[in-house]
Write a protein that holds these residues in place. Structure first.
Motif, mmCIF file in Angstrom:
data_model
loop_
_atom_site.group_PDB
_atom_site.id
_atom_site.type_symbol
_atom_site.label_atom_id
_atom_site.label_comp_id
_atom_site.label_asym_id
_atom_site.label_seq_id
_atom_site.Cartn_x
_atom_site.Cartn_y
_atom_site.Cartn_z
ATOM 1 N N ARG A 153 -65.390 21.316 98.765
ATOM 2 C CA ARG A 153 -65.906 22.616 98.334
ATOM 3 C C ARG A 153 -67.013 22.436 97.303
ATOM 4 O O ARG A 153 -67.016 21.486 96.524
ATOM 5 C CB ARG A 153 -64.788 23.444 97.708
ATOM 6 N N LYS A 154 -67.931 23.398 97.324
ATOM 7 C CA LYS A 154 -68.984 23.453 96.319
ATOM 8 C C LYS A 154 -69.407 24.902 96.192
ATOM 9 O O LYS A 154 -70.022 25.460 97.094
ATOM 10 C CB LYS A 154 -70.179 22.597 96.730
ATOM 11 N N GLU A 155 -69.012 25.492 95.096
ATOM 12 C CA GLU A 155 -69.316 26.910 94.828
ATOM 13 C C GLU A 155 -68.844 27.760 96.016
ATOM 14 O O GLU A 155 -67.655 27.772 96.337
ATOM 15 C CB GLU A 155 -70.802 27.070 94.539
ATOM 16 N N ARG A 156 -69.731 28.472 96.699
ATOM 17 C CA ARG A 156 -69.300 29.334 97.819
ATOM 18 C C ARG A 156 -69.223 28.579 99.148
ATOM 19 O O ARG A 156 -68.946 29.177 100.182
ATOM 20 C CB ARG A 156 -70.279 30.505 97.960
ATOM 21 N N LEU A 157 -69.461 27.297 99.123
ATOM 22 C CA LEU A 157 -69.474 26.505 100.352
ATOM 23 C C LEU A 157 -68.174 25.727 100.508
ATOM 24 O O LEU A 157 -67.617 25.227 99.543
ATOM 25 C CB LEU A 157 -70.654 25.520 100.327
ATOM 26 N N LYS A 158 -67.717 25.632 101.757
ATOM 27 C CA LYS A 158 -66.555 24.805 102.071
ATOM 28 C C LYS A 158 -66.798 24.108 103.393
ATOM 29 O O LYS A 158 -67.269 24.719 104.355
ATOM 30 C CB LYS A 158 -65.292 25.647 102.167
#
Lengths: 113, 113
Positions: B58-63
């Motif tokens: 995950r990275k902020e709003r990204l998965k």
């Protein structure tokens, strides 16, 4: 990260001529890569350029058609030789920073008439 | 032969929804998988890397998820925004050698306000 610039950003060339594309990186990097991206297609690796050695070309790409120079750790050039309309494409250079992360230049849009 | 498949049809979603993009591959046992964002006229921008022994990143709003049994990666953008509209590319690298990634064609995401 890395900041990469390319020149020219675009060009229209006549068949049979050659164009040299420049790639400049804001930091020293070991490996630089040249890709081609045709409309609606994926990025295709042309060659890998290491400073101080001959470039390594992928299948389907030859040095006579795409000569590459890598004079130092921040700069590389790709020449598209004896161009034909089939060479019309976007040409991108990239570098690897950290673990497998690739950073790309903005690309050079080439149109061959 | 090795193949990376991304949906060629654009994904249209409403702002605020979760966008899910798919990357399927065949005849690979990749060491890692990456996702890049590409805006028109620009080079790809690295987003995330997930290794073969990782299920999710995950990275902020990204998965990103990575299922090596299904040979599939899913890329999610939660709470999507019109600014997320772009083409998203997945890239795979095989173990050994130089780990240079091979790119898919990308899927266009359009987020409607």
């Amino acid at each position: 990260s890395a900041v990469i610039s390319q020149k020219p950003s675009r060009d229209i060339c006549q068949r049979g001529t050659s164009l040299t594309i420049q790639c400049q990186v804001d930091s020293q990097v070991t490996m630089m890569f040249w890709y081609r991206q045709q409309p609606g297609q994926s990025l295709t690796l042309i060659a890998t350029a290491n400073q101080g050695s001959e470039a390594t070309y992928e299948s389907g790409f030859v040095i006579d058609k795409f000569p590459i120079s890598r004079p130092n750790l921040t700069f590389s050039t790709l020449t598209v030789s004896n161009m034909s309309p089939e060479d019309s494409s976007i040409y991108l250079c990239s570098v690897e920073v950290g673990t497998y992360e690739q950073y790309f230049g903005p690309g050079t849009r080439l149109t061959v008439t | 032969s090795q193949k990376i498949e991304q949906n060629s049809e654009a994904l249209n979603i409403q702002e605020g929804k979760t966008a899910t993009l798919t990357c399927n591959y065949t005849n690979y046992s990749p060491a890692y998988l990456q996702w890049y964002r590409q805006d028109p006229g620009r080079g790809p921008v690295f987003l995330l890397l997930i290794r073969e022994n990782e299920k999710e990143k995950r990275k902020e709003r990204l998965k990103v998820t990575f299922d090596t049994t299904l040979k599939q990666s899913l890329f999610h953008i939660t709470a999507s925004q019109p600014a997320d509209s772009a083409t998203y590319l997945c890239a795979l690298a095989l173990p050994g050698g130089s780990y240079i990634p091979t790119f898919g064609r990308g899927t266009s995401l359009i987020v409607h306000p």
